[in-house]
Every structure is written in C-alpha cells, then in structure tokens.
Design a protein around this motif. Structure first.
Motif, mmCIF file in Angstrom:
data_model
loop_
_atom_site.group_PDB
_atom_site.id
_atom_site.type_symbol
_atom_site.label_atom_id
_atom_site.label_comp_id
_atom_site.label_asym_id
_atom_site.label_seq_id
_atom_site.Cartn_x
_atom_site.Cartn_y
_atom_site.Cartn_z
ATOM 1 N N ASP A 193 0.824 -1.218 0.000
ATOM 2 C CA ASP A 193 0.000 0.000 0.000
ATOM 3 C C ASP A 193 0.851 1.258 0.000
ATOM 4 O OD1 ASP A 193 0.994 -0.197 2.549
ATOM 5 O OD2 ASP A 193 -0.923 -0.003 3.567
ATOM 6 N N VAL A 194 2.104 1.125 -0.407
ATOM 7 C CA VAL A 194 3.009 2.264 -0.576
ATOM 8 C C VAL A 194 3.633 2.167 -1.961
ATOM 9 C CG1 VAL A 194 3.546 2.630 1.864
ATOM 10 C CG2 VAL A 194 4.868 0.969 0.539
ATOM 11 N N ASP A 195 4.182 3.280 -2.446
ATOM 12 C CA ASP A 195 4.710 3.327 -3.805
ATOM 13 C C ASP A 195 6.051 2.631 -3.958
ATOM 14 O OD1 ASP A 195 2.502 4.706 -4.750
ATOM 15 O OD2 ASP A 195 3.384 6.667 -4.292
ATOM 16 N N GLY A 196 6.618 2.165 -2.867
ATOM 17 C CA GLY A 196 7.902 1.486 -2.912
ATOM 18 C C GLY A 196 8.611 1.632 -1.577
ATOM 19 N N LEU A 197 9.919 1.549 -1.616
ATOM 20 C CA LEU A 197 10.755 1.697 -0.427
ATOM 21 C C LEU A 197 11.148 3.158 -0.259
ATOM 22 C CD1 LEU A 197 12.596 0.392 1.816
ATOM 23 C CD2 LEU A 197 14.358 0.239 0.030
ATOM 24 N N ASP A 201 9.280 5.992 6.897
ATOM 25 C CA ASP A 201 7.892 5.610 6.679
ATOM 26 C C ASP A 201 7.128 6.808 6.108
ATOM 27 O OD1 ASP A 201 5.254 4.807 6.747
ATOM 28 O OD2 ASP A 201 5.416 3.818 8.695
ATOM 29 N N PRO A 202 6.687 6.738 4.845
ATOM 30 C CA PRO A 202 6.028 7.902 4.241
ATOM 31 C C PRO A 202 4.687 8.235 4.883
ATOM 32 C CG PRO A 202 5.820 5.987 2.817
ATOM 33 C CD PRO A 202 6.755 5.599 3.921
ATOM 34 N N LYS A 203 4.122 7.302 5.621
ATOM 35 C CA LYS A 203 2.850 7.564 6.299
ATOM 36 C C LYS A 203 3.053 8.411 7.558
ATOM 37 C CE LYS A 203 1.042 3.128 4.702
ATOM 38 N NZ LYS A 203 0.570 1.781 5.094
ATOM 39 N N LEU A 204 4.303 8.435 8.036
ATOM 40 C CA LEU A 204 4.611 9.187 9.252
ATOM 41 C C LEU A 204 5.526 10.374 8.995
ATOM 42 C CD1 LEU A 204 5.282 6.152 11.649
ATOM 43 C CD2 LEU A 204 3.144 7.411 11.343
ATOM 44 N N ASP A 205 6.270 10.345 7.905
ATOM 45 C CA ASP A 205 7.270 11.380 7.626
ATOM 46 C C ASP A 205 7.066 11.909 6.206
ATOM 47 O OD1 ASP A 205 9.477 12.979 7.244
ATOM 48 O OD2 ASP A 205 10.934 11.508 7.960
ATOM 49 N N SER A 206 6.596 13.123 6.088
ATOM 50 C CA SER A 206 6.312 13.707 4.775
ATOM 51 C C SER A 206 7.579 14.005 3.975
ATOM 52 C CB SER A 206 5.499 14.995 4.939
ATOM 53 O OG SER A 206 6.227 15.949 5.707
ATOM 54 N N LEU A 242 18.550 -17.644 -8.496
ATOM 55 C CA LEU A 242 17.715 -17.466 -9.684
ATOM 56 C C LEU A 242 16.931 -16.161 -9.642
ATOM 57 C CD1 LEU A 242 16.398 -21.133 -10.048
ATOM 58 C CD2 LEU A 242 18.157 -20.025 -11.427
ATOM 59 N N ALA A 243 16.153 -15.957 -8.598
ATOM 60 C CA ALA A 243 15.361 -14.722 -8.467
ATOM 61 C C ALA A 243 16.226 -13.663 -7.796
ATOM 62 C CB ALA A 243 14.090 -14.989 -7.663
ATOM 63 N N LYS A 244 16.958 -12.890 -8.606
ATOM 64 C CA LYS A 244 17.980 -11.993 -8.073
ATOM 65 C C LYS A 244 17.487 -10.567 -7.858
ATOM 66 C CE LYS A 244 21.654 -14.822 -10.010
ATOM 67 N NZ LYS A 244 22.820 -14.898 -10.916
ATOM 68 N N SER A 245 16.168 -10.376 -7.926
ATOM 69 C CA SER A 245 15.608 -9.065 -7.621
ATOM 70 C C SER A 245 14.139 -9.217 -7.258
ATOM 71 C CB SER A 245 15.759 -8.100 -8.809
ATOM 72 O OG SER A 245 14.968 -8.528 -9.904
ATOM 73 N N VAL A 246 13.629 -8.246 -6.511
ATOM 74 C CA VAL A 246 12.197 -8.173 -6.213
ATOM 75 C C VAL A 246 11.756 -6.728 -6.444
ATOM 76 C CG1 VAL A 246 12.348 -10.021 -4.494
ATOM 77 C CG2 VAL A 246 12.507 -7.646 -3.753
ATOM 78 N N ARG A 247 10.507 -6.555 -6.832
ATOM 79 C CA ARG A 247 9.985 -5.216 -7.062
ATOM 80 C C ARG A 247 8.812 -4.961 -6.126
ATOM 81 N NH1 ARG A 247 10.886 -1.441 -10.679
ATOM 82 N NH2 ARG A 247 12.041 -2.823 -12.068
ATOM 83 N N ILE A 248 8.849 -3.814 -5.448
ATOM 84 C CA ILE A 248 7.761 -3.390 -4.571
ATOM 85 C C ILE A 248 6.962 -2.324 -5.299
ATOM 86 C CG2 ILE A 248 7.170 -2.396 -2.327
ATOM 87 C CD1 ILE A 248 10.002 -3.187 -1.397
ATOM 88 N N ILE A 249 5.647 -2.542 -5.436
ATOM 89 C CA ILE A 249 4.798 -1.542 -6.081
ATOM 90 C C ILE A 249 3.546 -1.318 -5.235
ATOM 91 C CG2 ILE A 249 5.627 -2.190 -8.365
ATOM 92 C CD1 ILE A 249 2.927 -3.571 -8.836
ATOM 93 N N ASN A 250 2.854 -0.253 -5.547
ATOM 94 C CA ASN A 250 1.608 0.070 -4.855
ATOM 95 C C ASN A 250 0.458 -0.649 -5.562
ATOM 96 O OD1 ASN A 250 -0.643 1.214 -3.601
ATOM 97 N ND2 ASN A 250 0.357 3.214 -3.396
#
Length: 274
Positions: A193-197, A201-206, A242-250
């Motif tokens: 539920d966030v746009d990434g890393l 914490d973007p919910k607490l720090d603008s 094998l899986a050498k990356s992960v992507r975080i999306i909203n």
C-alpha cells in the motif's frame, strides 16, 4: 555403478563419504542452478495492505490480474492480515513459542489465499496447498495461467527463532520470494500500500524520499527503522541463485501491476547485485 562380486552393487557419488556440514564440501557444491518456470511471475498480495481493505482494494486488483492472464503466467502468494495481529497478541500474552505463533499465522494467510482463489476460480486459477505447489503447479499452469498459494512458508513448529523478540521472521514476503527463487520466476512482485521503499515511513514522515533502486545488502546495512518488506526476505535475496531481484509496487494504484509485468521501472527494485 560398480559390481564387486555376486549381488554387490555400489553407487559412485562424490558426496558418499563426505560430511555434508564440512565447509570445503559445501563450497564444492556450487554449480549452475536450473530455472524451472522462467515465464512465471511470482506475485505477493499483502494481507494488511491489500486484503484487509477488502472490496475497495482487492477486487480492482483481481480484475487487473485477470486482464493480464492471457499474457502473463502468475503464481499468487497471499499474506496474513489483521486476524494474525490479534492472534499473535493473544499468543504472546500466553507465552507461546515462535513455532506455535508461526503455525497460527499461517492459518490466517491460508484463509486469505483461499478467498482469493475462490474469487479467481471462474478464470481458471486454482488454490494449491504447500505440499502440492511443486507437485502440481507446472501441470496447473499448463492448463491455466494462474495459481494461488498460502504465502507463509510451512516451517510451522520448525520456524527459525528470531534474533529479536518472538515474532516469526518468515512471513508471506519470504514465502512468496522463495517460490519465485525455487522456480526461477521471471519477476517477483510485492503488492503493498506504498509506492515502494522510502528513506523513512512515508505515512509518518512527509519528507521521506522514494528509493527506486537498491542492493539488498546495502538496504540491510542502512538499518532503516521501518521497511515495507520482511528483513528475512532481504537476507534470502542476498543468497539468491535465480530470483535476483524483487519489485515493490503500490497495489492500490490501478495499472501498476500491468506496468510491472510489462517490465516498466516503477516502485522500488531491490537487487542482489547492482
């Protein structure tokens, strides 16, 4: 295989007389690893971030999954949500050990996964229990383009004790990643539920800033106070074959999953190597 006398058969093996905990022997086992399902995409639906928001968040996301079904094979892990937070609180008050807490958490995740599979059933998605993921997943993907599983790995009573506290360290992030790693998935995508890393914490720090790309080891060393993924998953990523990356999306933003499946650079990509 050698025959040394009547009825005597001996299987030749380089590990036959070796200790499997010897460091030199372990080092000699390094070799190429075969990717099994290179066209599959391992996708994790967050329990608290997506499932707990019910219809408003989940149904549009499932519609997007179905819209991509004809082009992309998907293996969908589902996480635990608010019910797990409650049962963990009760279990901690009762002094239950980490392994028992892990077993309890997995039940909530399984319920969420089963609900998702029911909603996707008419589109050919199936629900697979942990023992059948390896046995039946390739067959199911040959007949359909999607499967759903409980994202929490089935360590249960054998869950590793954490370095700090008693909460089970391997949740649905780790479990979904491990499925992607074992099968050599094309992508591993976490729907949060966030746009990434972010740097905080973007919910607490603008003032928090998005980090579009980072190495797993660097992220671990930065010791950020809050992360959108499990630290255990990052440790696993540092040892990826094998899986050498992960992507975080909203996952709450329509179109994000489609863009990630298409290979667009959205959200945050965490890599083993730079």
């Amino acid at each position: 295989m050698n025959n040394n006398g009547p009825g005597a058969q001996h299987v030749q093996s380089r590990l036959m007389r070796e200790s499997l905990v010897d460091k030199n022997v372990i080092a000699r086992t390094e070799s190429p690893v075969t990717a099994i399902l290179t066209d599959a995409n391992a996708i994790q639906i967050g329990g608290r971030s997506i499932m707990d928001r019910v219809c408003s968040a989940l149904l549009p996301l499932l519609d997007e999954i179905v819209a991509n079904q004809s082009q992309h094979r998907m293996i969908i892990g589902v996480g635990a949500g608010v019910r797990t937070r409650h049962i963990l609180s009760v279990g901690l008050d009762l002094g239950l050990p980490t392994g028992v807490l892990a077993a309890l958490s997995a039940k909530d995740s399984a319920q969420n996964a089963y609900m998702v599979s029911c909603l996707l059933a008419k589109h050919g998605f199936v629900y697979l229990e942990a023992p059948f993921v390896v046995q039946l997943l390739p067959a199911m993907l040959a007949a359909a383009r999607g499967a759903v599983f409980n994202g929490i790995p089935p360590y249960s009573l054998w869950e590793h004790p954490p370095a700090l506290g008693k909460l089970p360290p391997h949740g649905s992030d780790a479990g979904s990643y491990l499925v992607g790693e074992v099968f050599g998935a094309r992508n591993v995508i976490f729907l949060k539920d966030v746009d990434g890393l972010y740097t905080a914490d973007p919910k607490l720090d603008s003032t928090a800033e998005l980090i579009p790309l980072i190495r797993a080891e660097e992220l671990i060393n930065r010791k950020l106070p809050s992360l959108p993924v499990e630290p255990a998953m990052l440790e696993l990523l540092t040892r990826a074959r094998l899986a050498k990356s992960v992507r975080i999306i909203n996952g709450l933003v329509p179109g994000n999953l489609s863009r990630a499946l298409a290979g667009e650079s959205i959200g945050t990509l965490i890599q083993r190597y730079s």
